[in-house]
Design an enzyme around this catalytic site. Structure first.
Site, short mmCIF file in Angstrom:
data_model
loop_
_atom_site.label_atom_id
_atom_site.label_comp_id
_atom_site.label_asym_id
_atom_site.label_seq_id
_atom_site.Cartn_x
_atom_site.Cartn_y
_atom_site.Cartn_z
N HIS A 64 -6.41 3.04 0.37
CA HIS A 64 -6.18 3.37 1.79
C HIS A 64 -6.94 4.68 1.98
CE1 HIS A 64 -3.17 3.73 5.38
NE2 HIS A 64 -4.06 4.71 5.50
N HIS A 105 -8.99 14.32 0.78
CA HIS A 105 -8.31 15.41 0.08
C HIS A 105 -8.71 16.73 0.72
CE1 HIS A 105 -7.44 12.99 -3.72
NE2 HIS A 105 -8.41 12.26 -3.18
N CYS A 109 0.51 3.38 3.22
CA CYS A 109 1.18 2.79 4.38
C CYS A 109 2.69 3.02 4.29
CB CYS A 109 0.87 1.30 4.49
SG CYS A 109 -0.77 0.94 5.14
N HIS A 136 -4.41 1.02 8.27
CA HIS A 136 -4.86 0.74 6.90
C HIS A 136 -6.35 0.43 6.89
CE1 HIS A 136 -4.48 -0.39 2.67
NE2 HIS A 136 -5.39 -1.32 2.97
N CYS A 194 0.86 -1.19 0.00
CA CYS A 194 0.00 0.00 0.00
C CYS A 194 0.89 1.24 0.00
CB CYS A 194 -0.91 -0.01 1.23
SG CYS A 194 -1.77 1.55 1.48
N ASP A 204 -0.32 16.22 -1.91
CA ASP A 204 -0.59 15.34 -3.05
C ASP A 204 0.50 15.52 -4.10
OD1 ASP A 204 -3.47 13.89 -4.16
OD2 ASP A 204 -1.88 14.32 -5.62
N ASN A 263 -12.88 9.92 -2.03
CA ASN A 263 -13.42 9.09 -3.09
C ASN A 263 -13.56 7.66 -2.57
OD1 ASN A 263 -13.45 11.19 -5.01
ND2 ASN A 263 -11.27 10.89 -5.42
N HIS A 305 -8.50 8.12 2.38
CA HIS A 305 -7.83 9.42 2.46
C HIS A 305 -8.82 10.53 2.18
CE1 HIS A 305 -7.41 7.70 -1.58
NE2 HIS A 305 -7.53 8.94 -2.04
P1 5GP Z 1 -7.86 9.07 -5.13
O1 5GP Z 1 -7.94 9.16 -6.62
O2 5GP Z 1 -7.60 7.63 -4.69
O3 5GP Z 1 -8.96 9.73 -4.39
O4 5GP Z 1 -6.58 9.93 -4.73
C1 5GP Z 1 -5.30 9.41 -4.67
C2 5GP Z 1 -4.38 10.59 -4.66
O5 5GP Z 1 -3.11 10.15 -4.25
C3 5GP Z 1 -4.21 11.26 -6.02
O6 5GP Z 1 -4.61 12.63 -5.93
C4 5GP Z 1 -2.73 11.10 -6.32
O7 5GP Z 1 -2.17 12.22 -6.96
C5 5GP Z 1 -2.13 10.86 -4.96
N1 5GP Z 1 -0.95 10.03 -4.95
C6 5GP Z 1 -0.80 8.81 -5.57
N2 5GP Z 1 0.42 8.32 -5.34
C7 5GP Z 1 1.06 9.22 -4.55
C8 5GP Z 1 2.37 9.27 -3.98
O8 5GP Z 1 3.21 8.36 -4.14
N3 5GP Z 1 2.68 10.36 -3.23
C9 5GP Z 1 1.78 11.39 -3.03
N4 5GP Z 1 2.19 12.42 -2.27
N5 5GP Z 1 0.55 11.37 -3.55
C10 5GP Z 1 0.19 10.31 -4.31
ZN ZN Z 2 -2.42 1.39 3.63
#
Ligand code: 5GP
Ligand code: ZN
Length: 112
Positions: free
Chosen positions: A96, A100, A6, A45, A3, A29, A85, A98
């Site tokens: 995992h 925003h 994680c 997690h 993950c 992000d 989301n 999150h």
């Molecule tokens: P989701 O689309 O799952 O709601 O958002 C995942 C977010 O994680 C995206 O906005 C993406 O840019 C961010 N993200 C994905 N991988 C990484 C990473 O390795 N580091 C950071 N800082 N953000 C990440």
């Molecule tokens: Zn995780």
């Protein structure tokens, strides 16, 4: 467990940390959608809002305690948006949970 978030929490993948406490970690992000765009995650997690159990509620509470502190520290005096989301139709790409935090400009009214 494979993950990304994680690994970020554990420091195995680098990130720009904006906040940390016992239960919560927050970092910028990697692909910002607004001048301020950070992600607030539980240190446990948990897959998504759709997959929480009663014992996860301390993490949920901790996240919502942390969000206004983070927003204040990031200078979001005029408001901001909090998004989480969930699953396929929600376009959740990282499994995992999150939240925003987006801000630093007037955000578009449309949310989907
Ligand atoms: P989701 O689309 O799952 O709601 O958002 C995942 C977010 O994680 C995206 O906005 C993406 O840019 C961010 N993200 C994905 N991988 C990484 C990473 O390795 N580091 C950071 N800082 N953000 C990440
Ligand atoms: Zn995780």
């Amino acid at each position: 467990m494979d993950c990304i978030f994680c690994k970020i929490i554990d420091g195995d993948i680098p990130s720009t940390k904006v906040y940390e406490d016992e239960n919560v970690f927050a970092f910028n992000d990697i692909n910002p959608q607004a001048p301020v765009h950070c992600l607030v995650v539980p240190k446990k997690h948990i897959v998504s809002v759709d997959e929480t159990s009663e014992c996860d509620m301390e993490y949920i509470a901790a996240i919502f305690r942390a969000i206004p502190k983070i927003a204040s520290a990031l200078g979001l005096k005029n408001g901001y948006r909090v998004i989480t989301n969930v699953g396929e139709d929600g376009c959740q790409s990282v499994k995992h949970m999150h939240f925003h935090i987006l801000g630093g400009k007037k955000l578009p009214e449309s949310m989907g």
